[in-house]
Design a protein around this motif. Structure first.
Motif, mmCIF file in Angstrom:
data_model
loop_
_atom_site.group_PDB
_atom_site.id
_atom_site.type_symbol
_atom_site.label_atom_id
_atom_site.label_comp_id
_atom_site.label_asym_id
_atom_site.label_seq_id
_atom_site.Cartn_x
_atom_site.Cartn_y
_atom_site.Cartn_z
ATOM 1 N N LEU A 206 50.650 44.269 52.756
ATOM 2 C CA LEU A 206 49.880 44.817 51.397
ATOM 3 C C LEU A 206 49.151 43.606 50.768
ATOM 4 C CD1 LEU A 206 49.506 47.267 49.708
ATOM 5 C CD2 LEU A 206 51.601 46.795 48.419
ATOM 6 N N PHE A 207 49.934 42.530 50.740
ATOM 7 C CA PHE A 207 49.553 41.204 50.233
ATOM 8 C C PHE A 207 48.131 40.979 50.567
ATOM 9 C CE2 PHE A 207 49.774 36.619 49.249
ATOM 10 C CZ PHE A 207 50.096 36.761 48.059
ATOM 11 N N VAL A 208 48.054 40.855 52.101
ATOM 12 C CA VAL A 208 46.801 40.429 52.704
ATOM 13 C C VAL A 208 45.674 41.400 52.594
ATOM 14 C CG1 VAL A 208 45.877 39.875 54.972
ATOM 15 C CG2 VAL A 208 48.135 39.008 54.574
ATOM 16 N N SER A 209 46.040 42.469 52.553
ATOM 17 C CA SER A 209 44.946 43.635 52.325
ATOM 18 C C SER A 209 44.631 43.578 50.957
ATOM 19 C CB SER A 209 45.686 44.952 52.812
ATOM 20 O OG SER A 209 44.981 46.141 52.221
ATOM 21 N N GLY A 210 45.574 43.307 50.128
ATOM 22 C CA GLY A 210 45.290 43.300 48.432
ATOM 23 C C GLY A 210 44.346 41.995 48.003
ATOM 24 N N PHE A 211 44.372 41.145 49.087
ATOM 25 C CA PHE A 211 43.125 40.076 48.907
ATOM 26 C C PHE A 211 41.902 40.244 49.415
ATOM 27 C CE2 PHE A 211 47.025 37.674 48.050
ATOM 28 C CZ PHE A 211 46.711 37.069 46.643
ATOM 29 N N ILE A 212 42.072 41.116 50.896
ATOM 30 C CA ILE A 212 40.886 41.199 51.465
ATOM 31 C C ILE A 212 39.961 42.360 50.974
ATOM 32 C CG2 ILE A 212 39.847 42.166 53.760
ATOM 33 C CD1 ILE A 212 42.367 40.849 55.115
ATOM 34 N N ILE A 213 40.363 43.330 50.503
ATOM 35 C CA ILE A 213 39.324 44.481 50.163
ATOM 36 C C ILE A 213 38.848 44.105 48.794
ATOM 37 C CG2 ILE A 213 39.346 46.729 49.173
ATOM 38 C CD1 ILE A 213 41.559 47.541 51.373
ATOM 39 N N PRO A 214 39.403 43.551 47.648
ATOM 40 C CA PRO A 214 38.785 43.340 46.622
ATOM 41 C C PRO A 214 37.550 42.014 46.663
ATOM 42 C CG PRO A 214 40.963 43.608 46.010
ATOM 43 C CD PRO A 214 40.795 43.313 47.691
ATOM 44 N N ARG A 215 38.043 41.167 47.701
ATOM 45 C CA ARG A 215 37.190 40.097 47.925
ATOM 46 C C ARG A 215 35.859 40.714 48.439
ATOM 47 N NH1 ARG A 215 34.585 35.499 46.976
ATOM 48 N NH2 ARG A 215 33.718 34.436 49.073
ATOM 49 N N PHE A 216 35.729 41.667 49.386
ATOM 50 C CA PHE A 216 34.572 42.279 49.767
ATOM 51 C C PHE A 216 34.057 43.323 48.866
ATOM 52 C CE2 PHE A 216 36.381 41.130 53.993
ATOM 53 C CZ PHE A 216 35.269 40.983 54.776
ATOM 54 N N ILE A 217 34.742 44.034 47.940
ATOM 55 C CA ILE A 217 34.230 44.642 46.624
ATOM 56 C C ILE A 217 33.320 43.675 45.882
ATOM 57 C CG2 ILE A 217 34.787 45.917 44.868
ATOM 58 C CD1 ILE A 217 36.960 47.379 46.427
ATOM 59 N N LEU A 218 33.863 42.447 45.502
ATOM 60 C CA LEU A 218 33.341 41.615 44.667
ATOM 61 C C LEU A 218 31.869 41.217 45.285
ATOM 62 C CD1 LEU A 218 36.357 39.337 43.276
ATOM 63 C CD2 LEU A 218 34.851 40.675 41.942
ATOM 64 N N ARG A 219 31.900 40.758 46.399
ATOM 65 C CA ARG A 219 30.867 40.155 47.246
ATOM 66 C C ARG A 219 29.736 41.193 47.330
ATOM 67 N NH1 ARG A 219 31.282 35.348 49.652
ATOM 68 N NH2 ARG A 219 28.941 35.515 49.750
ATOM 69 N N ALA A 220 30.376 42.536 47.781
ATOM 70 C CA ALA A 220 29.165 43.513 47.889
ATOM 71 C C ALA A 220 28.844 44.266 46.768
ATOM 72 C CB ALA A 220 29.712 44.442 48.761
ATOM 73 N N TYR A 221 29.539 44.308 45.619
ATOM 74 C CA TYR A 221 29.104 45.363 44.433
ATOM 75 C C TYR A 221 29.108 44.545 43.219
ATOM 76 C CZ TYR A 221 30.586 48.534 48.074
ATOM 77 O OH TYR A 221 30.728 49.068 49.385
ATOM 78 N N GLY A 222 30.107 43.537 42.975
ATOM 79 C CA GLY A 222 29.792 42.613 41.867
ATOM 80 C C GLY A 222 31.182 42.839 40.864
ATOM 81 N N SER A 223 31.401 42.364 39.829
ATOM 82 C CA SER A 223 32.750 42.270 39.213
ATOM 83 C C SER A 223 32.706 43.450 38.310
ATOM 84 C CB SER A 223 32.440 40.881 38.268
ATOM 85 O OG SER A 223 32.714 39.797 38.668
ATOM 86 N N GLU A 224 31.632 44.035 37.839
ATOM 87 C CA GLU A 224 31.562 45.222 37.185
ATOM 88 C C GLU A 224 32.234 46.382 37.833
ATOM 89 O OE1 GLU A 224 29.286 47.437 33.499
ATOM 90 O OE2 GLU A 224 28.102 46.518 35.273
ATOM 91 N N VAL A 225 31.836 46.600 39.125
ATOM 92 C CA VAL A 225 32.267 47.720 39.828
ATOM 93 C C VAL A 225 33.832 47.207 40.354
ATOM 94 C CG1 VAL A 225 32.367 48.619 42.379
ATOM 95 C CG2 VAL A 225 30.127 48.151 40.996
ATOM 96 N N ASN A 226 34.266 46.025 40.467
ATOM 97 C CA ASN A 226 35.541 45.856 40.614
ATOM 98 C C ASN A 226 36.235 46.015 39.373
ATOM 99 O OD1 ASN A 226 37.794 44.426 42.518
ATOM 100 N ND2 ASN A 226 37.697 43.046 40.790
ATOM 101 N N GLY A 227 35.946 45.828 38.326
ATOM 102 C CA GLY A 227 36.463 46.001 36.904
ATOM 103 C C GLY A 227 36.767 47.557 36.917
ATOM 104 N N LEU A 228 35.845 48.323 37.318
ATOM 105 C CA LEU A 228 35.717 49.830 37.133
ATOM 106 C C LEU A 228 36.623 50.419 38.252
ATOM 107 C CD1 LEU A 228 34.530 52.324 36.052
ATOM 108 C CD2 LEU A 228 32.753 52.412 37.882
ATOM 109 N N VAL A 229 36.652 49.666 39.284
ATOM 110 C CA VAL A 229 37.879 50.481 40.072
ATOM 111 C C VAL A 229 39.042 50.189 39.848
ATOM 112 C CG1 VAL A 229 38.727 50.312 42.584
ATOM 113 C CG2 VAL A 229 36.243 50.469 42.201
ATOM 114 N N THR A 230 39.496 49.060 39.264
ATOM 115 C CA THR A 230 41.004 48.481 38.681
ATOM 116 C C THR A 230 41.256 49.252 37.769
ATOM 117 O OG1 THR A 230 40.417 46.194 39.458
ATOM 118 C CG2 THR A 230 42.061 46.889 37.848
ATOM 119 N N SER A 231 40.223 49.556 36.760
ATOM 120 C CA SER A 231 40.701 50.362 35.536
ATOM 121 C C SER A 231 40.622 51.876 35.841
ATOM 122 C CB SER A 231 39.340 50.397 34.504
ATOM 123 O OG SER A 231 39.587 51.180 33.472
ATOM 124 N N LEU A 232 39.894 52.306 36.764
ATOM 125 C CA LEU A 232 40.218 53.775 37.166
ATOM 126 C C LEU A 232 41.500 54.013 37.811
ATOM 127 C CD1 LEU A 232 36.850 55.161 38.195
ATOM 128 C CD2 LEU A 232 37.912 55.478 36.175
#
Length: 503
Positions: A20-46
């Protein structure tokens, strides 16, 4: 048998937390690079807002698990069937309420946040993320509680590990293929639907639950008292993101999520050692084996203190260098917040330090007696976080959380000493004093190693070097002050090893 189950639970929990720890770093990193900080913030918030669904179970989950300890230890399957059937019916009601909550969120949320996304984009994402949570409450929670109470946490750990790996692989593939965030999250929901289905199949095969038995009398006599305890847990896990979403911005949520990713991963690693102890203490307490309970608790308390202070001391030192490397290439927001990183580490360390006391209170089923403290903790967190966020932003919500955790930790220690174990609070005071000495010496000693790595490999080398220093310093100091507890642990380990060789 319970020792063997404890070992299975700890090993499987550690394995799951690493994955879970490894996965938790991999997926948000790819989301940040592909979609940006605002999308990452939206996913986290939701995700956090949808996490409030757990508030609807009114704390019944924890109370149900406590109620199952005694009939399971006695082999009373009629009573077990009554409790399981009751909980399944209750959580199906919760699942229905969740649908109402989702509709309300779809109407209110898009108009209340500062973002560049249109309502359709946000609403569709809410519906997609909610799918797996709905299935969990409709199908899975009653079975989870039964397995946890029977010290079979390892079953769901294995299932969870497999689904997390599958989700990580598929999510990364879809991101690299250029899929939208909606496709990625729909994939996650579909994969996690497997969890409740597999748990249900396991329970049907290995437990003789009579589905026709109806509850006689009050099945869970402290269900309403569990509400306060549960509210505290939900609020502690969701208040920060809620406050930042309403009173700050989604970019602040994204910054918070990256630091939270690190500290919550470390916290879950620590909790992996404790997951099997709830059921173990519940079993020992139900059988009234007081001497065994005292010795086991004391050694558990000492060992956990050493582990918590060690890992979070290293975390506070290494968190900012890691975040700098992790967010390299993400230029829309500055993620360097040293004080915030340290405060986040302190907050989660304090939470982990209270685990022995919380574990024992839960095992004893003292929900009604401690519910007032849960409400006070919740109010401290909400009020301080809202008041401080306007002036201090991220730092403010971190301070609010720390203050709330400190209050309830002290309450737990006092309550346990007076009402359950009849032990002095002196061991806790000594532990805290030793922890302070340990931290000061360890931080000073670790400064001989540079903390400016620029790559993951450099960071790993520095982290290992500092960890060795911190853990060695901590072990020496803790053995000096808590020699009897460590001798007890060592003797238990040697005895178990000798018994395994005798077969």
């Amino acid at each position: 048998m319970r020792k063997k189950k404890l070992l299975y639970n700890i090993v499987s929990s550690l394995t799951y937390q690493v994955v879970l720890f490894v996965s938790g770093f991999i997926i948000p990193r790819f989301i940040l690079r592909a979609y940006g900080s605002e999308v990452n913030g939206l996913v986290t918030s939701l995700t956090q807002f949808l996490g409030f669904i757990s508030l609807l179970d009114l704390g019944v989950g924890a109370v149900v698990q406590s109620a199952l300890y005694k009939p399971l230890s006695e082999g009373n399957m009629q009573r077990v069937s009554e409790i399981v059937n009751y909980s399944k019916k209750f959580f199906r009601t919760v699942a229905s309420l969740f649908l109402i909550y989702i509709v309300g969120l779809c109407i209110i949320y898009p108009s209340q946040i500062k973002s560049n996304f249109n309502p359709t984009y946000i609403v569709s994402l809410i519906v997609i993320i909610s799918i797996s949570l709905y299935a969990q409450y409709f199908f899975g929670i009653a079975n989870q509680l039964l397995l946890n109470a029977d010290q079979r946490l390892y079953v769901q750990n294995i299932i969870n590990t497999i689904t997390v790996i599958l989700n990580t692989v598929l999510s990364v593939i879809f991101i690299l293929m250029g899929g939208s965030i909606h496709i990625v999250k729909l994939t996650t929901s579909c994969v996690f639907l497997l969890r409740p289905l597999l748990l249900s199949a396991f329970v049907k095969k290995f437990y003789k639950i009579d589905r026709n038995i109806k509850a006689s009398g009050e099945v869970v006599d402290q269900k309403w008292s569990g509400l306060a305890q549960h509210c505290a847990s939900v609020v502690m896990n969701n208040t920060d993101v809620f406050v930042l979403t309403i009173f700050a911005s989604l970019t602040d949520v994204s910054i918070y999520s990256v630091y939270h990713l690190v500290v919550i991963g470390v916290r879950q690693f620590v909790q992996a050692f404790t997951n099997g102890f709830n059921a173990l203490f519940g079993n020992i307490y139900a059988k009234k084996e007081k001497e065994l309970l005292d010795k086991t608790f004391n050694s558990y308390e000492s060992l956990l203190n050493y582990l918590v202070v060690s890992v979070f001391t290293v975390t506070s030192i290494m968190i900012v260098p890691f975040v700098s490397i992790y967010t390299k290439g993400v230029d829309d927001v500055d993620y360097t917040y040293p004080l915030f990183g340290i405060l986040m580490a302190i907050g989660q360390a304090l939470f982990c330090l209270r685990l022995p006391y919380n574990t024992m209170i839960v095992a004893a089923g003292h929900y009604k007696q401690t519910q007032k403290s849960a409400m006070i903790e919740m109010l401290i967190n909400i009020v301080l976080s809202i008041v401080l966020v306007f002036k201090y932003g991220l730092i403010g919500v971190a301070i609010g959380t720390i203050a709330a955790i400190i209050y309830r930790t002290l309450y737990f220690v006092y309550y346990l000493s007076r009402n359950i174990m009849k032990r002095s609070i002196k061991p806790f005071i000594v532990h805290i004093a030793v922890d302070v000495i340990f931290i000061l010496v360890a931080v000073f000693a670790s400064r001989v190693i540079s903390t400016e790595p620029e790559t993951y490999s450099q960071w790993m080398i520095v982290a290992i070097q500092k960890s060795v220093i911190v853990f060695v310093v901590g072990l020496i100091i803790n053995v000096l002050f808590f020699k009897s507890d460590y001798i007890y642990i060592l003797n238990k380990f040697i005895r178990r090893k000798n018994n395994s060789h005798s077969y």
